[in-house]
Design an enzyme around this catalytic site. Structure first.
Site, PDB file in Angstrom:
ATOM      1  N   ARG A  21      -5.319  -4.110   3.746  1.00  0.00           N
ATOM      2  CA  ARG A  21      -3.853  -4.109   4.555  1.00  0.00           C
ATOM      3  C   ARG A  21      -4.157  -4.087   5.997  1.00  0.00           C
ATOM      4  O   ARG A  21      -3.390  -4.677   6.482  1.00  0.00           O
ATOM      5  CB  ARG A  21      -3.309  -2.745   4.068  1.00  0.00           C
ATOM      6  CG  ARG A  21      -2.544  -2.706   2.858  1.00  0.00           C
ATOM      7  CD  ARG A  21      -1.689  -1.446   2.475  1.00  0.00           C
ATOM      8  NE  ARG A  21      -1.060  -1.595   1.147  1.00  0.00           N
ATOM      9  CZ  ARG A  21      -1.381  -0.768   0.130  1.00  0.00           C
ATOM     10  NH1 ARG A  21      -2.011   0.540   0.409  1.00  0.00           N
ATOM     11  NH2 ARG A  21      -0.678  -0.746  -0.923  1.00  0.00           N
ATOM     12  N   ASP A  30      -6.752  -0.266   1.660  1.00  0.00           N
ATOM     13  CA  ASP A  30      -6.331   0.192   3.102  1.00  0.00           C
ATOM     14  C   ASP A  30      -7.163  -0.912   3.993  1.00  0.00           C
ATOM     15  O   ASP A  30      -6.474  -1.162   5.152  1.00  0.00           O
ATOM     16  CB  ASP A  30      -6.998   1.510   3.285  1.00  0.00           C
ATOM     17  CG  ASP A  30      -6.406   2.467   2.262  1.00  0.00           C
ATOM     18  OD1 ASP A  30      -5.236   2.318   1.848  1.00  0.00           O
ATOM     19  OD2 ASP A  30      -7.130   3.415   1.909  1.00  0.00           O
ATOM     20  N   HIS A  84      -7.704   8.013   0.845  1.00  0.00           N
ATOM     21  CA  HIS A  84      -6.494   7.179   0.495  1.00  0.00           C
ATOM     22  C   HIS A  84      -5.334   7.960   0.403  1.00  0.00           C
ATOM     23  O   HIS A  84      -5.071   7.962  -0.597  1.00  0.00           O
ATOM     24  CB  HIS A  84      -7.240   6.327  -0.696  1.00  0.00           C
ATOM     25  CG  HIS A  84      -6.269   5.488  -1.031  1.00  0.00           C
ATOM     26  ND1 HIS A  84      -5.763   4.252  -0.337  1.00  0.00           N
ATOM     27  CD2 HIS A  84      -5.480   5.434  -2.356  1.00  0.00           C
ATOM     28  CE1 HIS A  84      -5.195   3.452  -0.993  1.00  0.00           C
ATOM     29  NE2 HIS A  84      -4.667   4.388  -2.170  1.00  0.00           N
ATOM     30  N   ALA A  92      -7.519  -0.937 -18.599  1.00  0.00           N
ATOM     31  CA  ALA A  92      -7.646  -2.249 -18.552  1.00  0.00           C
ATOM     32  C   ALA A  92      -6.380  -2.981 -18.892  1.00  0.00           C
ATOM     33  O   ALA A  92      -6.097  -4.130 -18.470  1.00  0.00           O
ATOM     34  CB  ALA A  92      -8.681  -2.930 -19.397  1.00  0.00           C
TER      35      ALA A  92
HETATM   36  P1  NAD Z   1      -0.277   1.351 -15.102  1.00  0.00           P
HETATM   37  O1  NAD Z   1       0.591   2.464 -15.738  1.00  0.00           O
HETATM   38  O2  NAD Z   1       0.300  -0.064 -15.025  1.00  0.00           O
HETATM   39  O3  NAD Z   1      -1.700   1.385 -15.999  1.00  0.00           O
HETATM   40  C1  NAD Z   1      -2.220   2.407 -16.268  1.00  0.00           C
HETATM   41  C2  NAD Z   1      -3.195   2.251 -17.444  1.00  0.00           C
HETATM   42  O4  NAD Z   1      -3.914   3.220 -17.786  1.00  0.00           O
HETATM   43  C3  NAD Z   1      -2.257   1.905 -18.659  1.00  0.00           C
HETATM   44  O5  NAD Z   1      -2.368   0.954 -19.213  1.00  0.00           O
HETATM   45  C4  NAD Z   1      -2.463   3.218 -19.637  1.00  0.00           C
HETATM   46  O6  NAD Z   1      -2.343   2.937 -20.999  1.00  0.00           O
HETATM   47  C5  NAD Z   1      -4.039   3.577 -19.213  1.00  0.00           C
HETATM   48  N1  NAD Z   1      -4.354   4.803 -19.553  1.00  0.00           N
HETATM   49  C6  NAD Z   1      -3.537   6.006 -19.472  1.00  0.00           C
HETATM   50  N2  NAD Z   1      -4.353   7.019 -19.844  1.00  0.00           N
HETATM   51  C7  NAD Z   1      -5.643   6.595 -20.199  1.00  0.00           C
HETATM   52  C8  NAD Z   1      -6.970   6.735 -20.813  1.00  0.00           C
HETATM   53  N3  NAD Z   1      -6.884   8.172 -20.963  1.00  0.00           N
HETATM   54  N4  NAD Z   1      -7.992   6.239 -20.939  1.00  0.00           N
HETATM   55  C9  NAD Z   1      -7.709   4.846 -20.636  1.00  0.00           C
HETATM   56  N5  NAD Z   1      -6.711   4.254 -20.127  1.00  0.00           N
HETATM   57  C10 NAD Z   1      -5.662   4.934 -19.966  1.00  0.00           C
HETATM   58  O7  NAD Z   1      -0.590   1.884 -13.551  1.00  0.00           O
HETATM   59  P2  NAD Z   1      -1.322   1.046 -12.470  1.00  0.00           P
HETATM   60  O8  NAD Z   1      -0.223   0.447 -11.692  1.00  0.00           O
HETATM   61  O9  NAD Z   1      -2.393   0.228 -13.113  1.00  0.00           O
HETATM   62  O10 NAD Z   1      -2.100   2.284 -11.740  1.00  0.00           O
HETATM   63  C11 NAD Z   1      -3.042   3.002 -12.090  1.00  0.00           C
HETATM   64  C12 NAD Z   1      -3.899   4.042 -11.290  1.00  0.00           C
HETATM   65  O11 NAD Z   1      -4.133   3.355 -10.020  1.00  0.00           O
HETATM   66  C13 NAD Z   1      -2.635   4.820 -10.632  1.00  0.00           C
HETATM   67  O12 NAD Z   1      -3.184   6.010 -10.729  1.00  0.00           O
HETATM   68  C14 NAD Z   1      -2.229   4.384  -9.231  1.00  0.00           C
HETATM   69  O13 NAD Z   1      -1.770   5.426  -8.436  1.00  0.00           O
HETATM   70  C15 NAD Z   1      -3.690   3.994  -8.615  1.00  0.00           C
HETATM   71  N6  NAD Z   1      -3.747   2.957  -7.635  1.00  0.00           N
HETATM   72  C16 NAD Z   1      -4.770   3.117  -6.805  1.00  0.00           C
HETATM   73  C17 NAD Z   1      -4.974   2.432  -5.607  1.00  0.00           C
HETATM   74  C18 NAD Z   1      -6.046   2.664  -4.796  1.00  0.00           C
HETATM   75  O14 NAD Z   1      -6.028   2.216  -3.750  1.00  0.00           O
HETATM   76  N7  NAD Z   1      -6.920   3.371  -5.105  1.00  0.00           N
HETATM   77  C19 NAD Z   1      -4.045   1.407  -5.384  1.00  0.00           C
HETATM   78  C20 NAD Z   1      -3.017   1.289  -6.221  1.00  0.00           C
HETATM   79  C21 NAD Z   1      -2.997   2.344  -7.540  1.00  0.00           C
HETATM   80  C1  LMR Z   2      -1.550   2.178  -2.730  1.00  0.00           C
HETATM   81  O1  LMR Z   2      -1.954   2.595  -1.727  1.00  0.00           O
HETATM   82  O2  LMR Z   2      -0.665   1.334  -2.894  1.00  0.00           O
HETATM   83  C2  LMR Z   2      -1.827   3.059  -3.827  1.00  0.00           C
HETATM   84  O3  LMR Z   2      -2.545   4.220  -3.498  1.00  0.00           O
HETATM   85  C3  LMR Z   2      -0.748   3.096  -4.870  1.00  0.00           C
HETATM   86  C4  LMR Z   2       0.403   4.053  -4.249  1.00  0.00           C
HETATM   87  O4  LMR Z   2       0.634   5.176  -4.806  1.00  0.00           O
HETATM   88  O5  LMR Z   2       0.743   4.086  -3.154  1.00  0.00           O
END
Ligand code: NAD
Ligand code: LMR
Length: 341
Positions: free
Chosen positions: A158, A155, A184, A9
């Site tokens: 977008r 997706d 994805h 979070a």
């Molecule tokens: P970020 O680094 O800003 O945040 C991740 C958070 O996870 C951090 O606050 C970290 O402390 C926390 N964390 C790490 N290990 C943890 C654990 N064991 N328990 C609880 N919290 C933990 O990263 P972000 O930009 O928020 O991205 C997070 C993830 O979401 C990435 O894997 C990214 O690739 C993914 N993502 C997915 C999509 C999608 O479409 N599904 C889109 C964008 C990003």
């Molecule tokens: C996205 O589609 O933006 C996320 O899955 C983050 C990434 O790694 O591209």
């Protein structure tokens, strides 16, 4: 009374997603878990004058399991954006090494402390992390495929946005009339824009083959666009928080009896959801993102997918390509939890 827990979070996605959830009047408790700064984020959010009570939970040290336990107990919905994001030059699958273990341990705790919760996985690579979640839940005898969702809403967000630009057509009139299926990442992302007769006609008359190709490429590689623009400072966070919230809101709307308009897809274990078994047999893959209808418990009631969804040859070809990449990611996720036999 709905308790939503967000694990991860305090991250880029987590903080904005938490804010959006705090504003939803149907959420009574918003439980924020992170290995760092969850308490600070919760105090900050707790000053926002909306009904949800924000609570923060972070472990005191590596051996402290109470924070996670307290954050999860009583949760109706658990959203997981915990893990590392991409840097330029990386694929989502490159994140597997770190994120697979993070997702597995968080899902293990979900199985222990709130096995009935709906589980939304955001952490990448979604094509594998959802499989890891399913296998971990199976190991703990609490896998309900109707409650496990890989969040692929970004997706679709977008696709709606980029199609609106391309057609010079209001984005609100596109929502609910197109969808995105598959997985994805890159070539597993398959936009379907000929479902609705009206939109299909406009697409056919306005989009040249080059512009259609450009549109599809942007939907498939939109994530790269953001990763490159942020030059090493992470990937999509704001648009993802919006997308994650939109999917959460769709579920909350189903629970509270409000109308849902969009064809919201999620990456699911097809054979476990009504209507999915036949599609899974036909496609030859078990996991696939498809639009879903939800019941009044927020569970997947049925998949919304029929033969008319794929009306163009190029769409059928894209599905074939997507299946190949997906199969590898699915096996990788299964092996991570079960080992090789
Ligand atoms: P970020 O680094 O800003 O945040 C991740 C958070 O996870 C951090 O606050 C970290 O402390 C926390 N964390 C790490 N290990 C943890 C654990 N064991 N328990 C609880 N919290 C933990 O990263 P972000 O930009 O928020 O991205 C997070 C993830 O979401 C990435 O894997 C990214 O690739 C993914 N993502 C997915 C999509 C999608 O479409 N599904 C889109 C964008 C990003
Ligand atoms: C996205 O589609 O933006 C996320 O899955 C983050 C990434 O790694 O591209």
């Amino acid at each position: 009374m709905v308790k939503v827990t967000i694990a991860g979070a305090a991250g880029g996605i987590g903080q904005t997603l938490s804010l959006l959830c705090k504003l939803n009047p149907d959420i009574t408790e918003l439980s924020l878990y992170d290995i760092a700064n969850a308490e600070g984020v919760a105090v900050d959010l707790s000053h926002v004058n909306s009904p949800a009570r924000a609570t923060g939970h972070q472990p005191r040290d590596k051996s402290d399991q109470d924070a996670l336990k307290n954050s999860l107990i009583g949760s109706d919905i658990v959203i997981i954006p915990a893990g590392v994001p991409r840097k330029p030059g990386m694929t989502r699958q490159d994140l597997f090494k770190i994120n697979a273990g993070i997702v597995r341990s968080l899902v293990g705790a979900v199985a222990k402390y709130c096995p009935e919760a709906l589980l939304l996985i955001i952490s990448n690579p979604v094509n594998s992390t959802v499989v890891i979640a399913a296998e971990e839940l199976k190991k703990n005898n609490c896998f309900n495929p109707r409650k496990l969702f890989g969040v692929t809403t970004l997706d679709l967000v977008r696709a709606e946005t980029f199609l609106s630009y391309e057609l010079n057509y209001p984005v609100e009139d596109i929502r609910g009339k197109i969808t995105v299926v598959g997985g994805h990442s890159g070539d597993t992302i398959v936009p379907l824009i000929h479902i609705n007769t009206e939109i299909s006609k406009i697409v056919s008359s306005k989009l040249s083959p080059e512009r259609l190709e450009n549109f599809i490429h942007r939907v498939q590689y939109g994530g790269d666009e953001v990763v490159q623009a942020k030059s090493g400072k992470g990937s999509a966070t704001l648009s993802m928080a919006y997308a994650g919230y939109r999917f959460t809101e769709t579920i909350l709307n189903a629970i509270t009896g409000k109308e849902n308009k969009a064809l919201e897809p999620a990456y699911i274990y097809l054979p476990g959801v009504p209507g999915g078994e036949e599609l899974s047999r036909k496609l030859g893959v078990e996991y696939f993102a498809v639009p879903i209808e939800f019941d009044n418990k927020g569970e997947a009631k049925r998949i919304i997918f029929n033969n008319n969804f794929i009306s163009k040859n190029y769409e059928a070809q894209m599905i074939e390509i997507a299946k190949k990449s997906l199969t590898k990611s699915i096996v990788q996720g299964q092996l991570f939890v079960n080992g090789s036999k």
